[in-house]
Design a protein around this motif. Structure first.
Motif, PDB file in Angstrom:
ATOM      1  N   GLU A  29      10.008  23.850  19.101  1.00  0.00           N
ATOM      2  CA  GLU A  29       8.781  24.397  18.525  1.00  0.00           C
ATOM      3  C   GLU A  29       8.185  25.464  19.438  1.00  0.00           C
ATOM      4  N   CYS A  30       8.235  25.215  20.740  1.00  0.00           N
ATOM      5  CA  CYS A  30       7.628  26.156  21.697  1.00  0.00           C
ATOM      6  C   CYS A  30       8.382  27.478  21.781  1.00  0.00           C
ATOM      7  N   ILE A  31       9.712  27.416  21.691  1.00  0.00           N
ATOM      8  CA  ILE A  31      10.496  28.651  21.824  1.00  0.00           C
ATOM      9  C   ILE A  31      10.785  29.301  20.471  1.00  0.00           C
ATOM     10  N   VAL A  95       6.784  13.974  15.348  1.00  0.00           N
ATOM     11  CA  VAL A  95       5.774  14.727  14.599  1.00  0.00           C
ATOM     12  C   VAL A  95       4.393  14.532  15.216  1.00  0.00           C
ATOM     13  N   ALA A  96       4.079  13.291  15.579  1.00  0.00           N
ATOM     14  CA  ALA A  96       2.767  12.996  16.181  1.00  0.00           C
ATOM     15  C   ALA A  96       2.594  13.739  17.503  1.00  0.00           C
ATOM     16  N   ALA A 101       0.650  18.313  20.795  1.00  0.00           N
ATOM     17  CA  ALA A 101       0.910  19.469  21.656  1.00  0.00           C
ATOM     18  C   ALA A 101       0.238  20.725  21.116  1.00  0.00           C
ATOM     19  N   PHE A 102       0.349  20.942  19.800  1.00  0.00           N
ATOM     20  CA  PHE A 102      -0.270  22.125  19.210  1.00  0.00           C
ATOM     21  C   PHE A 102      -1.794  22.062  19.309  1.00  0.00           C
ATOM     22  N   SER A 135      -0.553  34.930  22.230  1.00  0.00           N
ATOM     23  CA  SER A 135       0.543  35.331  21.338  1.00  0.00           C
ATOM     24  C   SER A 135       1.735  34.387  21.448  1.00  0.00           C
ATOM     25  N   ILE A 136       1.937  33.797  22.628  1.00  0.00           N
ATOM     26  CA  ILE A 136       3.067  32.896  22.837  1.00  0.00           C
ATOM     27  C   ILE A 136       2.784  31.510  22.279  1.00  0.00           C
ATOM     28  N   PHE A 137       1.617  30.960  22.599  1.00  0.00           N
ATOM     29  CA  PHE A 137       1.301  29.585  22.201  1.00  0.00           C
ATOM     30  C   PHE A 137       0.515  29.488  20.898  1.00  0.00           C
ATOM     31  N   GLY A 138      -0.008  30.612  20.422  1.00  0.00           N
ATOM     32  CA  GLY A 138      -0.833  30.583  19.212  1.00  0.00           C
ATOM     33  C   GLY A 138      -0.082  30.976  17.963  1.00  0.00           C
TER      34      GLY A 138
END
Length: 258
Positions: A29-31, A95-96, A101-102, A135-138
């Protein structure tokens, strides 16, 4: 009692697999926000394919595809030794934790940045570190929702198909149930992500949604077939770790606990 649980090899194996599964899902998800060119990676010219009337399509893929095929292999392993209830459990956990994390990313993005930090990346040609961080995490909300829903739905599809095939084949033909369940669930995953994130979220046409989904799926399908031998390798390692008799009992129990 606690010491017996901690020492139990099948329990330790499940905890280890779950941790690896969740870590891979979160990393993917992060990358996933970076798009890479498969043709450039392989030193090839752009494919320039036309699908559903959409011209000049190439294999520009999310970096998340590097790990998602591995997730489906882990799902098949858990399915084989622990059953569908265990697959659903680790999927819900993933999923949780991804949602958590988000949420933390969102909080971090909205914290006021220190003045000195904003311009601290100028030497590396990053004029505004806060904008870069955002921009990376949002990632867009539609992409976040799409990825979580697609992940959960495709996992449930994978576990269902896997056990339906296993009921027919028994303990034989691991490759058939593993690959069969993965290629179908990957198709579901590919379509749901693009549909929610870009059809609903950005108003893409159906032709664009279908062409992008099919292009991404063709890569996932190929990787799923290539990675099939990994299933046999992992099963061999598991039987070596817990013992052949224990592994056999785990498989029988997995079928009974459907």
């Amino acid at each position: 009692m606690i010491h017996n649980i901690v020492k139990d090899k099948s329990t330790k194996l499940f905890v280890g697999i779950t941790a690896f599964f969740v870590a891979n899902a979160l990393i993917a998800e992060c990358i996933g926000g970076k798009i890479f060119s498969l043709e450039k990676l392989l030193g090839l010219e752009p494919a320039n394919i036309t699908l559903f009337g959409e011209p000049n399509l190439s294999f520009n893929l999310s970096c998340g595809v590097l790990l998602w095929p591995l997730e489906f292999i882990i799902t098949d392993i858990v399915n084989e030794y622990y059953g569908p209830k265990a697959v659903k459990k680790i999927s819900y956990i993933a999923v949780a934790l991804i949602s958590y994390a988000f949420f933390i990313f969102y909080m971090a993005i909205n914290f006021p940045p220190a003045d000195f930090w904003i311009g601290s990346g100028s030497e590396n040609h990053i004029p505004n570190m806060n904008d870069a961080f955002t921009s990376i995490f949002g990632q867009g909300m539609w992409i976040i929702v799409a990825s979580i829903i697609a992940f959960l739905v495709s996992q449930l599809v994978d576990v269902t198909i896997f056990h339906k095939i296993k009921k027919i084949t028994g303990e034989e033909k691991v490759w058939l149930r593993a690959t069969g369940s993965t290629v179908v669930s990957q198709l579901v995953d590919s379509f749901i992500v693009v549909f929610i994130a870009f059809k609903i979220g950005k108003g893409w046409s159906w032709s664009t949604v279908l062409s992008i989904s099919l292009l991404g799926y063709s890569y996932k399908f190929l990787i799923a077939v290539i990675l099939t031998p990994v299933i046999y390798f992992v099963e061999t390692r598991i039987e070596h770790y817990v013992g052949a008799e224990t592994a056999k009992q785990m498989k029988l129990s997995a079928m009974k606990n459907e």
